[in-house]
Write a protein that holds these residues in place. Sequence first.
Motif, PDB file in Angstrom:
ATOM      1  N   LYS A   1       0.857  -1.189   0.000  1.00 16.48           N
ATOM      2  CA  LYS A   1       0.000   0.000   0.000  1.00 16.48           C
ATOM      3  C   LYS A   1       0.889   1.233   0.000  1.00 16.48           C
ATOM      4  CE  LYS A   1      -0.276  -0.042   5.054  1.00 16.48           C
ATOM      5  NZ  LYS A   1      -1.154  -0.060   6.236  1.00 16.48           N
ATOM      6  N   LEU A   2       0.345   2.356  -0.453  1.00 16.55           N
ATOM      7  CA  LEU A   2       1.040   3.616  -0.297  1.00 16.55           C
ATOM      8  C   LEU A   2       1.136   3.902   1.191  1.00 16.55           C
ATOM      9  CD1 LEU A   2      -0.591   5.895  -3.037  1.00 16.55           C
ATOM     10  CD2 LEU A   2       1.494   4.528  -3.196  1.00 16.55           C
ATOM     11  N   ASP A   3       2.346   4.103   1.683  1.00 14.40           N
ATOM     12  CA  ASP A   3       2.511   4.252   3.128  1.00 14.40           C
ATOM     13  C   ASP A   3       3.499   5.374   3.422  1.00 14.40           C
ATOM     14  OD1 ASP A   3       2.056   3.797   5.779  1.00 14.40           O
ATOM     15  OD2 ASP A   3       3.426   2.104   5.931  1.00 14.40           O
ATOM     16  N   PHE A   4       3.105   6.575   3.089  1.00 14.67           N
ATOM     17  CA  PHE A   4       3.878   7.761   3.439  1.00 14.67           C
ATOM     18  C   PHE A   4       2.908   8.922   3.581  1.00 14.67           C
ATOM     19  CE2 PHE A   4       3.744   7.457  -1.188  1.00 14.67           C
ATOM     20  CZ  PHE A   4       3.331   8.726  -1.572  1.00 14.67           C
ATOM     21  N   THR A   5       3.318   9.900   4.316  1.00 13.26           N
ATOM     22  CA  THR A   5       2.498  11.093   4.493  1.00 13.26           C
ATOM     23  C   THR A   5       2.725  12.026   3.309  1.00 13.26           C
ATOM     24  OG1 THR A   5       2.640  10.919   6.895  1.00 13.26           O
ATOM     25  CG2 THR A   5       2.019  13.066   5.988  1.00 13.26           C
ATOM     26  N   ALA A   6       1.649  12.445   2.687  1.00 11.61           N
ATOM     27  CA  ALA A   6       1.758  13.280   1.489  1.00 11.61           C
ATOM     28  C   ALA A   6       2.550  14.548   1.782  1.00 11.61           C
ATOM     29  CB  ALA A   6       0.371  13.635   0.975  1.00 11.61           C
ATOM     30  N   VAL A   7       3.401  14.919   0.819  1.00 11.79           N
ATOM     31  CA  VAL A   7       4.185  16.148   0.931  1.00 11.79           C
ATOM     32  C   VAL A   7       3.281  17.333   0.607  1.00 11.79           C
ATOM     33  CG1 VAL A   7       6.105  17.440  -0.082  1.00 11.79           C
ATOM     34  CG2 VAL A   7       6.348  14.984   0.377  1.00 11.79           C
TER      35      VAL A   7
ATOM     36  N   THR B   1       1.840  27.009 -10.827  1.00 12.44           N
ATOM     37  CA  THR B   1       3.101  27.358 -10.168  1.00 12.44           C
ATOM     38  C   THR B   1       2.994  28.603  -9.292  1.00 12.44           C
ATOM     39  OG1 THR B   1       3.752  28.396 -12.265  1.00 12.44           O
ATOM     40  CG2 THR B   1       4.616  26.204 -11.795  1.00 12.44           C
ATOM     41  N   ASP B   2       1.844  29.250  -9.268  1.00  8.43           N
ATOM     42  CA  ASP B   2       1.633  30.296  -8.265  1.00  8.43           C
ATOM     43  C   ASP B   2       1.339  29.677  -6.901  1.00  8.43           C
ATOM     44  OD1 ASP B   2      -0.749  29.289  -9.357  1.00  8.43           O
ATOM     45  OD2 ASP B   2      -1.886  31.085  -8.803  1.00  8.43           O
ATOM     46  N   VAL B   3       1.020  28.386  -6.901  1.00  9.75           N
ATOM     47  CA  VAL B   3       0.666  27.678  -5.674  1.00  9.75           C
ATOM     48  C   VAL B   3       1.785  26.740  -5.226  1.00  9.75           C
ATOM     49  CG1 VAL B   3      -0.967  26.027  -4.652  1.00  9.75           C
ATOM     50  CG2 VAL B   3      -1.789  27.817  -6.204  1.00  9.75           C
ATOM     51  N   THR B   4       2.402  26.059  -6.177  1.00  9.96           N
ATOM     52  CA  THR B   4       3.406  25.056  -5.828  1.00  9.96           C
ATOM     53  C   THR B   4       4.380  24.857  -6.978  1.00  9.96           C
ATOM     54  OG1 THR B   4       3.752  22.759  -5.098  1.00  9.96           O
ATOM     55  CG2 THR B   4       1.963  23.148  -6.653  1.00  9.96           C
ATOM     56  N   ASN B   5       5.592  24.424  -6.626  1.00 14.05           N
ATOM     57  CA  ASN B   5       6.543  23.975  -7.636  1.00 14.05           C
ATOM     58  C   ASN B   5       6.063  22.648  -8.210  1.00 14.05           C
ATOM     59  OD1 ASN B   5       8.123  26.192  -6.910  1.00 14.05           O
ATOM     60  ND2 ASN B   5       9.404  24.988  -5.500  1.00 14.05           N
ATOM     61  N   CYS B   6       6.698  22.234  -9.298  1.00  7.76           N
ATOM     62  CA  CYS B   6       6.329  20.962  -9.910  1.00  7.76           C
ATOM     63  C   CYS B   6       6.578  19.810  -8.950  1.00  7.76           C
ATOM     64  CB  CYS B   6       7.097  20.766 -11.214  1.00  7.76           C
ATOM     65  SG  CYS B   6       6.454  21.770 -12.571  1.00  7.76           S
ATOM     66  N   MET B   7       5.931  18.691  -9.215  1.00  5.25           N
ATOM     67  CA  MET B   7       5.850  17.627  -8.218  1.00  5.25           C
ATOM     68  C   MET B   7       5.883  16.238  -8.851  1.00  5.25           C
ATOM     69  SD  MET B   7       1.756  17.831  -7.355  1.00  5.25           S
ATOM     70  CE  MET B   7       1.811  19.596  -7.043  1.00  5.25           C
ATOM     71  N   MET B   8       5.940  15.243  -7.975  1.00  7.41           N
ATOM     72  CA  MET B   8       5.792  13.847  -8.368  1.00  7.41           C
ATOM     73  C   MET B   8       4.838  13.187  -7.382  1.00  7.41           C
ATOM     74  SD  MET B   8       8.689  10.947  -9.182  1.00  7.41           S
ATOM     75  CE  MET B   8       9.209  10.588  -7.495  1.00  7.41           C
TER      76      MET B   8
ATOM     77  N   ARG C   1      -1.213  10.125  -4.003  1.00  5.37           N
ATOM     78  CA  ARG C   1      -0.755  11.161  -3.076  1.00  5.37           C
ATOM     79  C   ARG C   1       0.595  11.720  -3.514  1.00  5.37           C
ATOM     80  NH1 ARG C   1      -0.347   7.399   2.269  1.00  5.37           N
ATOM     81  NH2 ARG C   1      -2.316   6.701   1.374  1.00  5.37           N
ATOM     82  N   ARG C   2       0.846  12.929  -3.086  1.00  4.30           N
ATOM     83  CA  ARG C   2       2.041  13.667  -3.503  1.00  4.30           C
ATOM     84  C   ARG C   2       3.260  13.144  -2.751  1.00  4.30           C
ATOM     85  NH1 ARG C   2       0.256  17.920  -1.983  1.00  4.30           N
ATOM     86  NH2 ARG C   2      -1.027  18.309  -3.828  1.00  4.30           N
ATOM     87  N   PHE C   3       4.268  12.730  -3.500  1.00  2.38           N
ATOM     88  CA  PHE C   3       5.474  12.154  -2.904  1.00  2.38           C
ATOM     89  C   PHE C   3       6.635  13.142  -2.859  1.00  2.38           C
ATOM     90  CE2 PHE C   3       9.507   9.841  -3.231  1.00  2.38           C
ATOM     91  CZ  PHE C   3       9.397   8.941  -2.178  1.00  2.38           C
TER      92      PHE C   3
END
Length: 828
Positions: free
Chosen positions: A155-161, A704-711, A752-754
Amino acid sequence: MADSEMIPGGYSDGNVDTNRSNNPTLESIVEKRYSRRQTLFGGMTATAAALFLSACGEDKDEAPIVDSGGARSTSSGKLVTLKGSATDAKGSITSSAWTQVSGPSVTFLSNSGDTATFIAPSVASSTDFVFHFAAQDNGGNTTTADSTVTVAPGKLDFTAVPKNLNDIVTVPAGYSVTVLYRLGDPITAATPAYANNGTDGNFAQRAGDHHDGMTYFGLAATGNARDDLSSTRGLLAINHENITQRYLHPNGPTGTGTGQSRPEAEAIKEIEAHGMSVIEIARGATGWSYVQGSALNRRITPLTPMVFNGPVRGSTQLRTRFSPDGTQGRGTINNCANGTMPWGSYLTCEENWVGYFRRGGTDNAARGGATAKSVISLNRYGSSQGASGNYGWSTVSPADPTNSGFARWNVSVDPLAPADGTGDFRNEINQYGWVVEVDPYDPTSTPRKRTALGRMNHEGCWPSKMVEGRKPAFYMGDDARGEYLYKFVSNTPWVAADANNTNRLAMGDKYLDAGTLYVARFDATGQGVWLPLVFGQGSLTPSNAAYPFADQADVLINARLAADAVGATKMDRPEWTTVNPKTGEMYLTLTNNNASVRPLNGTDAANPRHYNDPKDTTAQRGNPNGHILRLRETGDSSEATTFQWDIYTFGAGADLDATNINISGLDASNDFSSPDGLWFSRPTNPGGLVNPLMWIQTDDGAYTDVTNCMMLAAMPGVVGDGGVKTITNTGADGSTSSQQTFAGKAPGSNLRRFLVGPKECEITGIDSTPDGRTLFVNIQHPGEDVGTNFPTSFSSNWPASQTSSSAVSRPRSATIIITKDDGGVVGL
């Protein structure tokens, strides 16, 4: 019978013939030992334990006391540590070890003394794994105890960034980031360290810029042999898509004004910073590093010799002054996404190559006017008359007048040259836009351009699930708004043994040089059709009014025109493709579109949204946030000519209209915009099995006014797990229209955002070691806006800012390594 009862002259229950001495009873001995030891005998009674200890020699010497740590639960991909303990009152413990006694076999990462570790394997349902811990003392006495580990599915098991605008790579708690390979890093022992002040040269022996698509290829512990399961030594093949020009020179480029000539040394530096790298990397006691002087290290640039293979080889449209027979070429450029072939080769794909070429202001007339076939082709691919060409390389006057490496960037017709193109570079532009195959294990090999796969803005080229006896397919997006999704199906059925053939480019010849190129049509029913691009079929004939096709080479060189002719579906900027290793379903990122390309009345079922997502006070109309589409081939066959499709998820801010824009119900943990890179974890580890992890990377300007690019990491479902959705779209004037589409099940916590990247970057390129415990990710063009105080300060200082918030340094594209602090599989 009560203790006080006696039978005269008969048998009593033990009160009469009982030993009346003060010596201890068996029960008291056991009670004392059992209480002191706290051994794990589960539900054993004290008497049973005593019998067990006696069997182990306790009647003569006290056996070791052991503790196996008890039962515990975990999930697939987690690092499991078995920790036993053993003590002995009279002697010393001479040995202890763990063995597995039941459950699917695991591979121990370590097993020494009282400690053993392993990665919890992939399971489809909760499964018990039982392990035996045994300890022996110097008297030969042995005690054992069992420990049960219950493993649940991964399962996905990390807290979203959280979304952020920081100038570092942010990953979840419990993970670490290190920088591996940066712009300018030397790849030969003799090349000096990178000064990073614009004075460096010799990029043929340094890391290029704008790291993009990437694949890890395993190496044996010694020598240069391929080892697909090696997770400690390997090769990274890395694309270098483009450059941030100003950072390559002390004060920015010179000679860029109208009528000026670019300096040769500057142009060479810029050219060599494109292409791709192959570098050896290894994991040592302190982590991963690249091997600077490895004999396997290689840079492939726009100057590297290439050969053409497939139906277009030798075409009149490939003839140039450099290659009069149309079989040879020089280099590869604007290499974006990639493909990893099962036989161990790497595909690097040429994307926005057309912008590098100059065309004179009267070139149309020199080619025969607006109706000339070459003019139609140039216009369709975006090469307009009067284009100056990126970076002005064609203006260089080389010191060696025989050097045509700069003149080739000018594709204007020379009226004094032969009309067949052999005396100028009018056809040079046709030598780009291909999929290029590279053997990463052989630095002396010549890359091959695979023309059967068509000419376009190749984002990437990903293979289907390989099935013995079935013809494999290769999926490709054409990265521009309003372009198409393609599939190439080989003429040759897959032979599994070919995966281990050491002549890797010959395997490419076998599977990639002959077959059928298809383009996709997405129907409003949720079904689709693969339309063949075959000369002589349908409208692909010399009588086609829009563009008269001459032969199959002409169809492939002008794949966009062929796709137009057969009625393919225009898409919202189709980019990366990937294939779920379990289900075989293909996923495609559709990064975005705008109102000028797809107006309100231009939506369709596969590209269904038209809305406004304002950035600050600027309207962004169309589909600025993009979506991810997936398809399932009919019969799950790569050879199929029909398919079912739906939209896995729609990009959107969490605050946007849930009914018509944020259709996938994204929240603060997983909202995103402009999906680009896309990849499934390898099936050699739990991340790629049962319910494989899919990784989504963004190349965004809308959010990008809210956040940088992501994975982000996802565990997607399957095509058809959602349902029909009707969207109400809204135009700039308030007018509306409805559009029906097929939306997948809302991803919820299975997306979720990693990771969030540094300022002004794109997150692109991803792979892992076979064991899934090391993830490689590329950070492209941080600080691409340069800033207003260049060259004294910069809009980003990454990667220096990763370890020092006060660092002032020119930003550099780079490959990073992400590991889980406890050593488990990344993401699980």
